[in-house]
Write an enzyme that holds these catalytic residues in place. Sequence first.
Site, PDB file in Angstrom:
ATOM      1  CG  ASN A  13     -33.582 -38.238 -20.896  1.00  0.00           C
ATOM      2  OD1 ASN A  13     -33.065 -37.281 -21.470  1.00  0.00           O
ATOM      3  ND2 ASN A  13     -32.964 -39.387 -20.759  1.00  0.00           N
ATOM      4  CG  MET A  66     -17.057 -45.379 -16.263  1.00  0.00           C
ATOM      5  SD  MET A  66     -16.844 -47.163 -16.407  1.00  0.00           S
ATOM      6  CE  MET A  66     -18.474 -47.660 -16.846  1.00  0.00           C
ATOM      7  CB  SER A  70     -18.661 -35.666 -12.135  1.00  0.00           C
ATOM      8  OG  SER A  70     -18.711 -36.913 -12.779  1.00  0.00           O
ATOM      9  CG  HIS A  89     -27.693 -35.625 -17.287  1.00  0.00           C
ATOM     10  ND1 HIS A  89     -27.642 -35.585 -15.906  1.00  0.00           N
ATOM     11  CD2 HIS A  89     -27.592 -36.935 -17.624  1.00  0.00           C
ATOM     12  CE1 HIS A  89     -27.528 -36.809 -15.442  1.00  0.00           C
ATOM     13  NE2 HIS A  89     -27.495 -37.636 -16.460  1.00  0.00           N
ATOM     14  N   GLY A  90     -24.576 -33.823 -19.135  1.00  0.00           N
ATOM     15  CA  GLY A  90     -23.278 -34.428 -19.409  1.00  0.00           C
ATOM     16  C   GLY A  90     -22.885 -34.053 -20.822  1.00  0.00           C
ATOM     17  N   GLY A  92     -22.604 -36.060 -23.449  1.00  0.00           N
ATOM     18  CA  GLY A  92     -23.319 -36.815 -24.469  1.00  0.00           C
ATOM     19  C   GLY A  92     -22.473 -37.937 -25.044  1.00  0.00           C
TER      20      GLY A  92
END
Length: 139
Positions: A13, A66, A70, A89-90, A92
Amino acid sequence: DLKMHMVYDVAHNIAKREEHVDPADGQRKPALVHRKGATRSFPPGHPALPEVYRDVGQPVLIGGSMGTCSYVLAGNSEAMELSFGSTCHGAGRQMSRAESKRNISSQAVLAKLRSQGIEVRVASPKLVAEEADESYKDV
């Protein structure tokens, strides 16, 4: 102290001053690139990369939740053309932090993870609900 050591830090960010090719005229121009929920994905040889990564490209970590995998990747030239050298970044969130805390038991999440042989180190157990698998979309 959680007795954990950082392996690689990912800014996800952030706004940075960079130079990019303007697709309208093909010229390199200064730009302020704001990456909200995204991170750099520069290709091999990019001058902004530290020497240690110049031959392989920017390390890219796309964190799962979790309960999901990844990904460890490296930046490539296509990212420069498509997204100013950015990547997600992922996946969301699908549930806000407040909603997660209201609907998910931190203790249940910790118990589930323990039963799978996963140890969680967190400053406050209350934070676990915010990061529960159900709080995120699948990558």
